[in-house]
Design an enzyme around this catalytic site. Structure first.
Site, PDB file in Angstrom:
ATOM      1  N   GLY A  73       0.787  -1.225   0.000  1.00  0.00           N
ATOM      2  CA  GLY A  73       0.000   0.000   0.000  1.00  0.00           C
ATOM      3  C   GLY A  73       0.818   1.274   0.000  1.00  0.00           C
ATOM      4  N   LYS A  74       2.010   1.228  -0.584  1.00  0.00           N
ATOM      5  CA  LYS A  74       2.864   2.425  -0.590  1.00  0.00           C
ATOM      6  C   LYS A  74       2.243   3.561  -1.403  1.00  0.00           C
ATOM      7  CE  LYS A  74       6.611   0.491  -2.149  1.00  0.00           C
ATOM      8  NZ  LYS A  74       6.095  -0.901  -2.226  1.00  0.00           N
ATOM      9  N   THR A  75       1.753   3.246  -2.599  1.00  0.00           N
ATOM     10  CA  THR A  75       1.185   4.298  -3.439  1.00  0.00           C
ATOM     11  C   THR A  75      -0.069   4.884  -2.804  1.00  0.00           C
ATOM     12  OG1 THR A  75       2.084   3.250  -5.440  1.00  0.00           O
ATOM     13  CG2 THR A  75       0.310   4.855  -5.738  1.00  0.00           C
ATOM     14  N   LYS A  85       8.967   8.769  -7.481  1.00  0.00           N
ATOM     15  CA  LYS A  85       9.238   7.346  -7.281  1.00  0.00           C
ATOM     16  C   LYS A  85      10.498   7.077  -8.096  1.00  0.00           C
ATOM     17  CE  LYS A  85       7.287   2.688  -7.875  1.00  0.00           C
ATOM     18  NZ  LYS A  85       6.655   2.164  -6.675  1.00  0.00           N
ATOM     19  N   THR A  88       9.559  -0.590 -11.961  1.00  0.00           N
ATOM     20  CA  THR A  88       9.714  -1.721 -12.873  1.00  0.00           C
ATOM     21  C   THR A  88       8.329  -2.158 -13.360  1.00  0.00           C
ATOM     22  OG1 THR A  88       9.648  -3.370 -11.096  1.00  0.00           O
ATOM     23  CG2 THR A  88      11.803  -2.459 -11.658  1.00  0.00           C
ATOM     24  N   GLU A 113       8.554   7.644  -2.992  1.00  0.00           N
ATOM     25  CA  GLU A 113       8.027   6.285  -2.865  1.00  0.00           C
ATOM     26  C   GLU A 113       9.058   5.259  -3.344  1.00  0.00           C
ATOM     27  OE1 GLU A 113       4.694   3.331  -4.745  1.00  0.00           O
ATOM     28  OE2 GLU A 113       4.162   5.456  -4.618  1.00  0.00           O
ATOM     29  N   GLY A 114       9.407   4.342  -2.472  1.00  0.00           N
ATOM     30  CA  GLY A 114      10.329   3.284  -2.839  1.00  0.00           C
ATOM     31  C   GLY A 114       9.663   2.195  -3.655  1.00  0.00           C
ATOM     32  N   ALA A 115      10.419   1.183  -4.021  1.00  0.00           N
ATOM     33  CA  ALA A 115       9.900   0.040  -4.766  1.00  0.00           C
ATOM     34  C   ALA A 115      10.104  -1.215  -3.928  1.00  0.00           C
ATOM     35  CB  ALA A 115      10.612  -0.096  -6.106  1.00  0.00           C
ATOM     36  N   GLY A 116       9.020  -1.944  -3.658  1.00  0.00           N
ATOM     37  CA  GLY A 116       9.137  -3.149  -2.855  1.00  0.00           C
ATOM     38  C   GLY A 116       9.521  -2.846  -1.419  1.00  0.00           C
TER      39      GLY A 116
END
Length: 215
Positions: A15-17, A38, A42, A116-119
């Site tokens: 639920g980051k986004t 971000k 990917t 916002e990071g990824a994973g």
């Protein structure tokens, strides 16, 4: 330097986004100019970066100064394969300067930049960097978004420990969904009984913003 807040999570699809958008709206409601980036996305097929477009639409509604931005300003590095950046890029060295430049461009128009990071924290980017390394390299404080389903105790404590070991200032927020009705019975009691502050994304976004802004 403006306030930088890095949104990370215990895993992907936590639920980051969703949380990022709520933070942007809450900060904007307080009269602050907001920006979002971000650094890496990917799973970008045919040039369409889903998260970039979603975040761009949100931030343009909140900050008129950003109307000229395009998706590539929100997500400067994209890869087609839906995998960890290390894999998706073929272990291409991270262009950290490009990310920092985009953040600095945003900061000329913003009071708060949400990153916002990824994973999760230990998603590999290249041979040198994991996602957790970006938080310190970008001089940000962190919001760790965690889930509320079975297993969240382990996942939350492991990720929090990783942040503590790096001396990264952070806050934890629980993103509980409609399917997480058992949280109050099977996981939340542990957190409450051990003095762990339980802040929920859906109910406590104002408190979350207060704490993050003052870290």
């Amino acid at each position: 330097m403006r306030k930088r807040i890095f949104i990370t999570a215990t895993n992907t699809d936590i639920g980051k986004t969703y949380t990022t958008k709520l933070l942007l709206k809450e900060f904007a409601s307080r009269g602050l100019s907001v920006g979002v980036i971000k650094p890496i996305e990917t799973g970008v097929v045919d040039g369409y970066a889903h998260d970039a477009e979603e975040l761009l639409e949100c931030v343009k509604e909140l900050n008129p100064k950003l109307w000229s931005l395009e998706a590539e300003d929100i997500v400067p590095i994209v890869y087609e394969l839906a995998a960890a950046p290390y894999i998706a890029s073929g272990n291409t060295p991270l262009d950290l300067k490009k990310i920092k430049m985009k953040i600095e461009e945003l900061e000329a128009l913003c009071d708060v930049v949400v990153i916002e990071g990824a994973g999760g924290l230990y998603v590999p980017i290249d041979e040198e960097y994991m996602m957790i390394d970006l938080i310190s390299k970008l001089d940000a404080v962190a919001l760790l978004v965690t889930h509320c389903s079975l297993g969240c105790i382990n996942d939350t404590l492991l990720s929090k420990k990783a942040l503590q070991e790096r001396n990264i200032q952070h806050l934890v927020a629980f993103n509980c969904t409609e399917e997480d009705k058992s949280f109050s019975q099977i996981s939340e009691p542990y957190f409450l009984q051990t003095g762990f502050r339980v802040l929920k994304v859906c109910n406590d976004i104002d408190i979350i913003c207060d704490v993050l802004y003052n870290l």
